[in-house]
Design a protein around this motif. Structure first.
Motif, mmCIF file in Angstrom:
data_model
loop_
_atom_site.group_PDB
_atom_site.id
_atom_site.type_symbol
_atom_site.label_atom_id
_atom_site.label_comp_id
_atom_site.label_asym_id
_atom_site.label_seq_id
_atom_site.Cartn_x
_atom_site.Cartn_y
_atom_site.Cartn_z
ATOM 1 N N PHE A 5 0.835 -1.206 0.000
ATOM 2 C CA PHE A 5 0.000 0.000 0.000
ATOM 3 C C PHE A 5 0.872 1.259 0.000
ATOM 4 O O PHE A 5 0.584 2.229 -0.704
ATOM 5 N N GLY A 6 1.947 1.272 0.750
ATOM 6 C CA GLY A 6 2.858 2.417 0.799
ATOM 7 C C GLY A 6 3.530 2.671 -0.538
ATOM 8 O O GLY A 6 3.676 3.815 -0.982
ATOM 9 N N ILE A 7 3.944 1.594 -1.217
ATOM 10 C CA ILE A 7 4.593 1.734 -2.533
ATOM 11 C C ILE A 7 3.603 2.303 -3.546
ATOM 12 O O ILE A 7 3.927 3.186 -4.332
ATOM 13 N N VAL A 10 3.146 6.025 -2.966
ATOM 14 C CA VAL A 10 4.293 6.804 -3.444
ATOM 15 C C VAL A 10 4.229 6.957 -4.956
ATOM 16 O O VAL A 10 4.450 8.050 -5.508
ATOM 17 N N ILE A 11 3.912 5.886 -5.680
ATOM 18 C CA ILE A 11 3.808 5.936 -7.146
ATOM 19 C C ILE A 11 2.695 6.908 -7.562
ATOM 20 O O ILE A 11 2.865 7.711 -8.485
ATOM 21 N N ILE A 12 1.565 6.870 -6.875
ATOM 22 C CA ILE A 12 0.448 7.769 -7.196
ATOM 23 C C ILE A 12 0.847 9.221 -6.931
ATOM 24 O O ILE A 12 0.558 10.116 -7.740
ATOM 25 N N MET A 13 1.529 9.487 -5.834
ATOM 26 C CA MET A 13 1.947 10.855 -5.496
ATOM 27 C C MET A 13 2.950 11.389 -6.520
ATOM 28 O O MET A 13 2.844 12.531 -6.978
ATOM 29 N N VAL A 14 3.940 10.583 -6.889
ATOM 30 C CA VAL A 14 4.936 11.005 -7.884
ATOM 31 C C VAL A 14 4.265 11.224 -9.236
ATOM 32 O O VAL A 14 4.521 12.216 -9.924
ATOM 33 N N GLY A 15 3.382 10.316 -9.629
ATOM 34 C CA GLY A 15 2.655 10.473 -10.898
ATOM 35 C C GLY A 15 1.804 11.725 -10.915
ATOM 36 O O GLY A 15 1.742 12.451 -11.908
ATOM 37 N N SER A 16 1.129 12.007 -9.791
ATOM 38 C CA SER A 16 0.303 13.221 -9.709
ATOM 39 C C SER A 16 1.158 14.475 -9.808
ATOM 40 O O SER A 16 0.782 15.451 -10.478
ATOM 41 N N ALA A 17 2.310 14.476 -9.173
ATOM 42 C CA ALA A 17 3.201 15.641 -9.231
ATOM 43 C C ALA A 17 3.695 15.872 -10.656
ATOM 44 O O ALA A 17 3.722 17.008 -11.148
#
Length: 127
Positions: A5-7, A10-17
């Motif tokens: 879930f943490g990984i 992180v992928i969703i946050m980086v993709g959104s940025a």
């Protein structure tokens, strides 16, 4: 064991940025250029002269002004000669100034050479 879930977060946050930065760059690149007003074009216009290639006019209207359509061979300092078309309101008594073959003074917007203005009190551009 790695927290899945943490990984994913992180992928969703980086993709959104990344998506946000790309979309902002696209928006800033598409800013529309401010359109010039007719007054700004007239003030920016520079002196030039032209030879009348063709001249057609209608009947005199109110105030003795005649609508004249001109095809001109325009000579502007620092640029090659080019042909342009414009429509002016010309005083009935001044129609001899815009006969075919005559040379006339005028002003041209150097940023858009399609804006051709008369240089004389005997004519005005059509609004």
């Amino acid at each position: 064991m790695v927290n899945t879930f943490g990984i994913i977060m992180v992928i969703i946050m980086v993709g959104s940025a990344i998506w946000f930065m790309v979309s902002m760059r696209r928006i800033s690149g598409k800013k529309k250029k401010k359109k010039d007003t007719p007054q700004e074009r007239r003030e920016r216009a520079v002196w030039a002269w032209a030879r009348v290639v063709t001249s057609t006019h209608e009947e005199a209207g109110l105030g003795g002004m005649v609508r004249v359509t001109l095809e001109l061979e325009i000579h502007m300092p620092g640029t090659p000669m080019y042909t342009g078309t414009t429509t002016w309101l010309v005083e009935k008594e001044a129609l001899e100034y815009v006969e075919t073959g005559k040379e006339i003074p005028l002003k041209v917007d150097p940023q858009d050479q399609n804006y051709i203005y008369p240089n004389g009190s005997w004519a005005q551009e059509v609004a």
